[in-house]
Enzyme design. Structure first.
Site, PDB file in Angstrom:
ATOM      1  N   GLY A 123      20.720  -9.967  61.973  1.00 25.82           N
ATOM      2  CA  GLY A 123      19.262  -9.881  61.907  1.00 25.82           C
ATOM      3  C   GLY A 123      18.707  -9.116  60.726  1.00 25.82           C
ATOM      4  O   GLY A 123      17.872  -9.609  59.975  1.00 25.82           O
ATOM      5  N   GLU A 175      32.249 -12.530  75.141  1.00 24.09           N
ATOM      6  CA  GLU A 175      33.304 -13.370  75.708  1.00 24.09           C
ATOM      7  C   GLU A 175      32.705 -14.537  76.481  1.00 24.09           C
ATOM      8  O   GLU A 175      33.303 -15.609  76.585  1.00 24.09           O
ATOM      9  CB  GLU A 175      34.199 -12.539  76.631  1.00 24.09           C
ATOM     10  N   ASP A 210      22.306 -13.392  68.199  1.00 27.94           N
ATOM     11  CA  ASP A 210      22.929 -12.475  67.248  1.00 27.94           C
ATOM     12  C   ASP A 210      23.972 -11.603  67.918  1.00 27.94           C
ATOM     13  O   ASP A 210      24.404 -10.609  67.340  1.00 27.94           O
ATOM     14  CB  ASP A 210      21.848 -11.586  66.620  1.00 27.94           C
ATOM     15  N   ARG A 268      18.006  -8.033  71.261  1.00 25.86           N
ATOM     16  CA  ARG A 268      19.022  -7.131  71.784  1.00 25.86           C
ATOM     17  C   ARG A 268      19.884  -7.866  72.794  1.00 25.86           C
ATOM     18  O   ARG A 268      19.382  -8.667  73.589  1.00 25.86           O
ATOM     19  CB  ARG A 268      18.388  -5.895  72.461  1.00 25.86           C
ATOM     20  N   ILE A 313       7.808  -8.320  63.931  1.00 22.03           N
ATOM     21  CA  ILE A 313       8.719  -9.461  63.828  1.00 22.03           C
ATOM     22  C   ILE A 313       8.150 -10.672  64.553  1.00 22.03           C
ATOM     23  O   ILE A 313       8.121 -11.785  64.016  1.00 22.03           O
ATOM     24  CB  ILE A 313      10.105  -9.097  64.386  1.00 22.03           C
ATOM     25  N   HIS A 361      25.450 -10.297  64.512  1.00 21.35           N
ATOM     26  CA  HIS A 361      24.375  -9.307  64.384  1.00 21.35           C
ATOM     27  C   HIS A 361      23.855  -9.239  62.946  1.00 21.35           C
ATOM     28  O   HIS A 361      23.834  -8.185  62.312  1.00 21.35           O
ATOM     29  CB  HIS A 361      24.856  -7.920  64.840  1.00 21.35           C
TER      30      HIS A 361
END
Length: 388
Positions: A274, A259, A255, A231, A148, A272
């Site tokens: 990705g 809060e 991603d 992550r 990536i 999320h």
């Protein structure tokens, strides 16, 4: 007949790689030979002793108890690079959003109540607050130069950006695939100091947790844009929010809504996305299905996060045995002795190690009696033995 348990909806194109005359695939199987998983949390599961392999249809394996599986002699496979294009495209889109304030501008126009010429005036009056900048000539720092990270580096270079990379664990193969135009940073601090954009593409482990923290945020150039599509936990959200509030950072795109970050006006937090493309899901499932099948049928190990890469061509007419053991002296010698005591001639053999684990494939000239397998199993340090 091998039995495969699925814990999530695995792409049909991936499951098609497991022939139905050799594999039973279902979500209800209680004593599977292998498990295919995407996002299900396996840490709280009771994983049957029958499981010989786990395949993660994706790159990260935080949802799998890898250490426990290693102690049981079970390889965990993943699909590195299968979602690389999907993540690359999302990161490039995020860079453009951060540079041109696209989401904030869209939110502004979406909430305008005017109409007619009043709307036109409001649009013209408002656009000044969303003025951005262009990407050519800007510096992108890429932390993690796997499939990536390399794809993003190439895309950024094509956009006219300067790219600096850092990855202490880059492989020789990975280095060969990296563009010569990517500058190598000696450490992550040096990368941060020069990066107007910084993007992370590393797993979440102790060494990478909060790799961008309160101290390191200060080393980024004023107005820098931070991107985290790797992550949650790699970036310290609180530190980044404080830097956004002070004006030191220009934007944070990630991603992983939380809060802490999701209501901040300079944050774009996506749900999320990705690897959320049909192509990425298909590619990941096909890759990991092939890996699990190759292991179950021939004992080969490709793209495992806990086992050494081990590939040995089959010898026609030979009988194959796979042995997993703790990486301690003399086990290989003991295994060879057990075969000799059983009157078996070794035709071919490969032995590899990785950390605390060692893995051996042995091809012999005759069927292996159960007594020889029992002798190997009783050897101290042997974790599992399979005849293929």
């Amino acid at each position: 007949m091998f039995q495969i348990r699925t814990l999530n909806n695995i792409s049909a194109r991936g499951l098609e790689r497991l022939p139905r005359d050799q594999y039973e695939v279902a979500s209800e199987i209680n004593r599977p030979d292998a498990v295919l998983v995407r996002s299900a949390n396996m840490h709280e599961m009771e994983i049957p002793e029958t499981v010989k392999a786990i395949g993660r249809a994706g790159a990260g394996v935080n949802n799998i108890p890898v250490d426990t599986m290693s102690q049981r002699g079970v390889p965990v496979f993943n699909a590195p690079g299968a979602n690389a294009n999907a993540v690359k495209e999302l990161v490039i889109a995020a860079m453009l959003m951060g540079a041109r304030n696209l989401t904030q501008a869209w939110e502004y126009t979406r909430n305008l109540q005017e109409s007619g010429e009043s709307l036109t005036k409001a649009v013209e009056d408002g656009k000044k607050q969303f003025a951005g900048f262009e990407l050519p000539g800007r510096t992108l720092g890429v932390v993690g130069l796997g499939a990536i990270g390399r794809a993003i580096a190439d895309a950024a270079l094509a956009l006219g950006m300067r790219v600096i990379g850092y990855d202490p664990g880059i492989t020789v193969e990975g280095a060969w695939q990296l563009s010569a135009e990517v500058e190598r940073a000696p450490n992550v601090d040096a990368l941060f100091a020069k990066s107007e954009f910084v993007t992370f593409h590393v797993p979440l482990v102790d060494a990478t947790r909060h790799i961008l923290n309160a101290e390191r945020v200060k080393t980024l150039p004023k107005g820098a844009v931070v991107l985290n599509f790797a992550r949650h936990g790699i970036v310290d959200d609180h530190a980044v929010m404080e830097a956004l509030d002070s004006g030191h950072l220009g934007a944070y795109l990630c991603d992983f809504p939380s809060e802490t970050n999701r209501h901040h006006p300079k944050v774009v937090a996506l749900p999320h996305l990705g690897a959320s493309t049909g192509e990425a899901e298909d590619n990941s499932a096909m890759m990991v299905a092939d890996e699990v099948r190759d292991y179950l049928e021939d004992g080969n190990v490709r793209n495992s996060v806990n086992f050494p890469e081990t590939v040995m061509e089959r010898v026609e007419g030979a009988y194959r045995v796979a042995v997993v053991n703790s990486n301690v002296p003399n086990i290989l010698g003991q295994v060879s002795t057990d075969f000799a005591d059983a009157g078996l001639n070794i035709i071919d053999m490969i032995n590899k190690s990785r950390g605390d684990l060692a893995y051996t494939l042995v091809d012999v000239d005759q069927p292996v009696p159960e007594s020889a397998l029992d002798a190997i199993r009783e050897t101290p340090g042997v974790l599992s033995v399979r005849i293929l």
